[in-house]
Design a protein around this motif. Sequence first.
Motif, mmCIF file in Angstrom:
data_model
loop_
_atom_site.group_PDB
_atom_site.id
_atom_site.type_symbol
_atom_site.label_atom_id
_atom_site.label_comp_id
_atom_site.label_asym_id
_atom_site.label_seq_id
_atom_site.Cartn_x
_atom_site.Cartn_y
_atom_site.Cartn_z
ATOM 1 N N ASP A 1 0.979 -1.073 0.088
ATOM 2 C CA ASP A 1 0.033 0.024 0.027
ATOM 3 C C ASP A 1 1.133 1.105 0.081
ATOM 4 N N PRO A 2 0.831 2.110 -1.131
ATOM 5 C CA PRO A 2 1.553 3.231 -1.078
ATOM 6 C C PRO A 2 1.438 4.393 -0.097
ATOM 7 N N GLU A 3 0.038 4.094 0.569
ATOM 8 C CA GLU A 3 -0.143 5.036 1.569
ATOM 9 C C GLU A 3 0.357 4.618 3.272
ATOM 10 N N ALA A 4 1.053 3.535 3.075
ATOM 11 C CA ALA A 4 1.480 2.799 4.605
ATOM 12 C C ALA A 4 2.383 4.166 5.154
ATOM 13 N N ARG A 5 2.109 4.043 6.923
ATOM 14 C CA ARG A 5 2.756 5.328 7.386
ATOM 15 C C ARG A 5 3.893 4.720 8.407
ATOM 16 N N VAL A 6 4.985 5.192 8.514
ATOM 17 C CA VAL A 6 5.894 4.570 9.634
ATOM 18 C C VAL A 6 6.529 5.621 10.368
ATOM 19 N N VAL A 7 6.544 5.495 11.561
ATOM 20 C CA VAL A 7 7.429 6.273 12.546
ATOM 21 C C VAL A 7 8.590 5.634 13.121
ATOM 22 N N TYR A 8 9.688 6.228 12.583
ATOM 23 C CA TYR A 8 11.040 5.469 13.238
ATOM 24 C C TYR A 8 11.555 6.071 14.520
ATOM 25 N N ASP B 1 9.018 13.169 2.848
ATOM 26 C CA ASP B 1 8.263 12.255 2.791
ATOM 27 C C ASP B 1 7.394 12.479 3.969
ATOM 28 N N ASP B 2 5.841 12.757 3.566
ATOM 29 C CA ASP B 2 5.000 13.387 4.603
ATOM 30 C C ASP B 2 4.291 12.001 5.208
ATOM 31 N N ARG B 3 4.684 10.689 4.879
ATOM 32 C CA ARG B 3 3.934 9.690 5.289
ATOM 33 C C ARG B 3 5.170 8.688 6.457
ATOM 34 N N THR B 4 6.387 9.421 6.399
ATOM 35 C CA THR B 4 7.201 8.933 7.812
ATOM 36 C C THR B 4 7.452 10.113 8.491
ATOM 37 N N ALA B 5 8.035 9.595 9.767
ATOM 38 C CA ALA B 5 8.343 10.780 10.659
ATOM 39 C C ALA B 5 9.672 10.040 11.462
ATOM 40 N N VAL B 6 10.680 10.677 11.876
ATOM 41 C CA VAL B 6 11.587 10.338 12.608
ATOM 42 C C VAL B 6 11.821 11.097 14.179
ATOM 43 N N LEU B 7 11.776 10.227 15.151
ATOM 44 C CA LEU B 7 11.751 10.531 16.475
ATOM 45 C C LEU B 7 13.024 10.240 17.100
ATOM 46 N N GLN B 8 13.581 11.246 18.020
ATOM 47 C CA GLN B 8 14.666 10.625 18.826
ATOM 48 C C GLN B 8 14.108 10.522 20.197
ATOM 49 N N ALA B 9 14.195 9.408 20.435
ATOM 50 C CA ALA B 9 13.536 8.773 21.897
ATOM 51 C C ALA B 9 13.879 7.515 22.340
ATOM 52 N N ASP B 10 13.652 7.244 23.622
ATOM 53 C CA ASP B 10 14.293 6.031 24.472
ATOM 54 C C ASP B 10 13.013 5.235 24.825
ATOM 55 N N LEU B 11 13.352 3.979 24.409
ATOM 56 C CA LEU B 11 12.346 2.849 24.761
ATOM 57 C C LEU B 11 12.066 3.025 26.357
ATOM 58 N N GLY C 1 2.729 14.118 16.741
ATOM 59 C CA GLY C 1 2.873 14.276 15.444
ATOM 60 C C GLY C 1 1.745 14.067 14.375
ATOM 61 N N GLY C 2 0.763 13.227 15.005
ATOM 62 C CA GLY C 2 -0.467 13.107 14.089
ATOM 63 C C GLY C 2 -0.249 11.923 13.203
ATOM 64 N N LEU C 3 0.918 11.510 12.797
ATOM 65 C CA LEU C 3 0.849 10.458 11.633
ATOM 66 C C LEU C 3 0.237 9.270 11.792
ATOM 67 N N LEU C 4 0.570 8.696 12.906
ATOM 68 C CA LEU C 4 -0.182 7.327 13.281
ATOM 69 C C LEU C 4 -1.572 7.756 14.073
ATOM 70 N N ASP C 5 -2.511 6.900 14.045
ATOM 71 C CA ASP C 5 -3.831 6.906 14.807
ATOM 72 C C ASP C 5 -3.521 5.573 15.726
ATOM 73 N N LEU C 6 -3.109 5.516 16.847
ATOM 74 C CA LEU C 6 -2.864 4.523 17.600
ATOM 75 C C LEU C 6 -4.217 3.628 18.187
ATOM 76 N N THR C 7 -5.230 4.372 17.787
ATOM 77 C CA THR C 7 -6.640 3.774 18.018
ATOM 78 C C THR C 7 -7.002 2.419 16.836
ATOM 79 N N GLN C 8 -6.121 2.610 15.719
ATOM 80 C CA GLN C 8 -6.194 1.645 14.628
ATOM 81 C C GLN C 8 -5.159 0.526 14.830
ATOM 82 N N PRO C 9 -5.276 -0.441 14.172
ATOM 83 C CA PRO C 9 -4.269 -1.509 14.325
ATOM 84 C C PRO C 9 -2.951 -0.997 13.960
ATOM 85 N N THR C 10 -1.984 -1.279 14.537
ATOM 86 C CA THR C 10 -0.840 -0.817 14.450
ATOM 87 C C THR C 10 0.503 -1.976 14.635
#
Length: 268
Positions: free
Chosen positions: A96-103, A121-131, A144-153
């Motif tokens: 799916d060309p519309e797939a979204r990814v946060v790295y 690339d407006d369907r990806t984002a990159v965050l500096q963060a720690d697990l 960031g609004g890129l992912l909707d975490l109420t939907q399967p992820t």
Amino acid sequence: MTQPDWAPDDIDIDRPSASRIYDVWLGGSHNFEVDREIARKTELAWPDAVRYARANRAFLGRAVRLLAAQGIRQFLDIGSGIPTANNVHEVARQFDPEARVVYVDIDPVAVAHSRAILAGDDRTAVLQADLRRPQDILDQVRDGGLLDLTQPTALLLVALLHFVPDSDDPHGAIARLTEGLPSGSYLVVTQGAHGASEESDEEIRELYRRTPTPLTARDRAETERFFTGFELVEPGLVNLPDWRPDPTETVDDRYRGALIYAGVGRKR
């Protein structure tokens, strides 16, 4: 060694990084001599290190293809590392060309390079963060609004958890990250268990104590706990090269001298 143009100004080029050591084994160029030194010494203690690193990357691609085929269209990749070939967004967009990814990564080199190649690339984002700060990751993802975490992820934690000690409660971090995800979400994990011998294990642990993220091996029971609330998909939790191998690949006895668990779970 002089600071290369691509390195952030505040990076310590004299301290090795697990992310950049991994980059060495994948044939990348965003690493320093200190990383290459640790990579070489690790290979002496564990001759299959390069093969496992590449097997880990191949597993990530197979897992993403499986989930994309199941209809997953958003991916949260924590510990994503320095970009190389067949990144998560590239694999997912074959379906799916519309797939979204946060790295997400803690290493500033990985973050800087990821942002550079994904600029525009407006369907990806990159965050500096720690697990170890899961709420910070969730807040940044939601802001960031890129992912909707109420939907399967799909939550991807590949070649990461063995760099998080028990004292930092990785099981609790995963529980916090996944508690709000809906049924039908997925968790993808690899976790180092042991090497060919206790002697080689200790040699490798000593090398990685020079990095900010020393190694923590875990057994099957400890690794299965990461999947609490998830049902493992076939073939379950297995040695990395054995997870749905490509039919064209062969798994030989050299893979049997060490163990890295790999598994994919579906949220109930």
